[in-house]
Design a protein around this motif. Sequence first.
Motif, PDB file in Angstrom:
ATOM      1  N   LEU A  98      13.264   2.659  -5.138  1.00  0.00           N
ATOM      2  CA  LEU A  98      13.194   1.199  -5.126  1.00  0.00           C
ATOM      3  C   LEU A  98      13.404   0.632  -6.532  1.00  0.00           C
ATOM      4  CD1 LEU A  98      10.255   0.671  -2.608  1.00  0.00           C
ATOM      5  CD2 LEU A  98      12.674   0.240  -2.220  1.00  0.00           C
ATOM      6  N   ALA A 113       9.824  -5.419  -1.885  1.00  0.00           N
ATOM      7  CA  ALA A 113       9.858  -4.100  -1.255  1.00  0.00           C
ATOM      8  C   ALA A 113       9.144  -3.074  -2.119  1.00  0.00           C
ATOM      9  CB  ALA A 113      11.310  -3.678  -1.024  1.00  0.00           C
ATOM     10  N   THR A 156       5.319  -3.814  -1.896  1.00  0.00           N
ATOM     11  CA  THR A 156       4.796  -3.490  -0.557  1.00  0.00           C
ATOM     12  C   THR A 156       4.640  -1.992  -0.398  1.00  0.00           C
ATOM     13  OG1 THR A 156       5.853  -5.456   0.368  1.00  0.00           O
ATOM     14  CG2 THR A 156       5.219  -3.720   1.920  1.00  0.00           C
ATOM     15  N   SER A 157       5.587  -1.233  -0.910  1.00  0.00           N
ATOM     16  CA  SER A 157       5.497   0.228  -0.787  1.00  0.00           C
ATOM     17  C   SER A 157       4.257   0.758  -1.491  1.00  0.00           C
ATOM     18  CB  SER A 157       6.749   0.882  -1.358  1.00  0.00           C
ATOM     19  OG  SER A 157       6.795   0.744  -2.774  1.00  0.00           O
ATOM     20  N   HIS A 194      13.395 -10.022  -3.597  1.00  0.00           N
ATOM     21  CA  HIS A 194      13.310  -9.213  -2.368  1.00  0.00           C
ATOM     22  C   HIS A 194      13.134  -7.740  -2.730  1.00  0.00           C
ATOM     23  CE1 HIS A 194      13.841 -12.100   0.794  1.00  0.00           C
ATOM     24  NE2 HIS A 194      14.967 -12.583   0.283  1.00  0.00           N
TER      25      HIS A 194
END
Length: 587
Positions: free
Chosen positions: A186, A251, A254-255, A247
């Motif tokens: 990511l 991500a 959130t991970s 965005h």
Amino acid sequence: MNEKTNNSARISRFLPYLMRYKGILLFDLFCAALTTLCDIVLPSIMRYLTNAATDPSVVLTVATVGKLAGLYLVLRIIDGAASYYMSGTGHIMGVYIETDMRRDAFAHLQRLSHTYYNNTKVGQIMGRITNDLFDVTEFAHHCPEEFFIAAIKIVASFVILCGASVPLTLVVFVCVPLMMIVSVRLNLRLRAAFRKQRFQIGELNASIEDSLLGQRVVKAFAAEEQEKAKFEVGNQTFQTIKKKTYHAMAAFNTSTRLFDGLMYLVVIVAGGLFLVYDKISAGDLVAYVLYVSTLIATIRRIVEFAEQFQRGMTGIERFFEIMDTPVEIEDAPDAKPLQVDKGGIEFQDVSFEYPDDHNQVLRHVNLQIKPGENLALVGPSGGGKTTLCNLIPRFYDVTGGRILIDGQDVRQVTLHSLRDAIGVVQQDVYLFSGTVAENIAYGKPGATRAEIEQAARLAGADGFVRELKDGYDTYVGERGVKLSGGQKQRISIARVFLKNPPILLLDEATSALDNESEILVGQSLDALAKGRTTLTIAHRLTTIKNADRILVLGKDGIEEEGTHDQLLAKKGIYYRLWNGLVSGQTL
């Protein structure tokens, strides 16, 4: 070369800047280690208290609690002092590094040729040596200490937890590599997004700068709506890129939260089962929860720091893109100072093509300019007049042949001595933001006020300067916007008078002026040219009719040569140009 290798290469190039302050860095890392003591010791204190409270064979006393509390208080004081140093001196180290890098970038930019600036937007350059380097400051300070702290906490947590239960520790730490793999993937997306964002903000800055500097033209053509539309395109593009960046960041964050929950779930399930089967004590489980909390906080901090890490790496990358731009024109290894005796200039079989588009402008030009001669260059646009003059001070280098000044090849003398011997007066006068006196003094740093005023008198500028509100201390505004074209031109001529060079290049110095200003500036230029080897580029042929010699340049090089009267008598190109000019046309 993959991203990991690229990062390693950039960091290895960045290390010399960091190592200049290794004393500060090492003490900063020592302080970083001290700040981890509280986080490492607290779970052990809680484990001891919990086990003592649940074990009937152990007597927990007030004195014991007091000693543990005193120990923790001392550690907190140490933590506060260490944090103060890290936040203060650690950040200052970053400022030092930023200053060094900006100094090196600016020095390198000063050495780059006209070709670089012809193809690079100033807004992009500004972004690279301001915003990008600010992010490098944060990177320089936080990157070493964040990774150092994380390494200490992870290793210390692993060792201490293994002392309580090796199986449970292994189960918990299995989640860590998985979390790191996902985070790295990511991160790559986030890095790409930040790179696009930096490029677009540079484009936006360039667009804004272009519009603001051209405000007079914008207003003259009532083009405000057109400029707004152009700005909106860039602004919307930046908005789209930034949305994608957030965005990617969402991500990423959130991970980490999902992995937080996974690790706590492992502790609840595995730790609960170990407690049921009496494989672990209650105190050890409490310590586990606290150490896992510390571990998760550490990983989350690294993950959150990843944004700053990526910004810093992007800043370093863009910094080295500037530093890696080759210097096309520099001193030869054995270059010597130019010794100007008489000021004669000779072109020997000179050819030139522009390096970016390979447009050949000059072909096998041979020309000898006598010392003190006033040589005029005329001809249609694109004939190479300005290019020929730009080759003398090495604004560009010849692609064939050579140029000599008093028998010395200009490529074999130092650039400073070469350009110090040449005075340039251009059509597009650039005045720096400052006072009239400061702009004139640019021709001779450290000049006295008397020298500045004398130069202004010689240039015919003293009269109007004294009529200004604050005389020589009048602020001229950005690019000299508070002065007329003729006034700016005379100040630029005063600048050259003060410099007092033996060679003079006049590049269409009067073509943009009205008739009255042209006469005044022309008189100043005549005074300036006396006793100097002078090359004059002219659009208005009336300004050079008294030149010692006139060259007509065209696509085939020097097409005609002679005095004004001689060229008129030939009834060739110059004759046609002169008659075209007399009838109201200009070149």
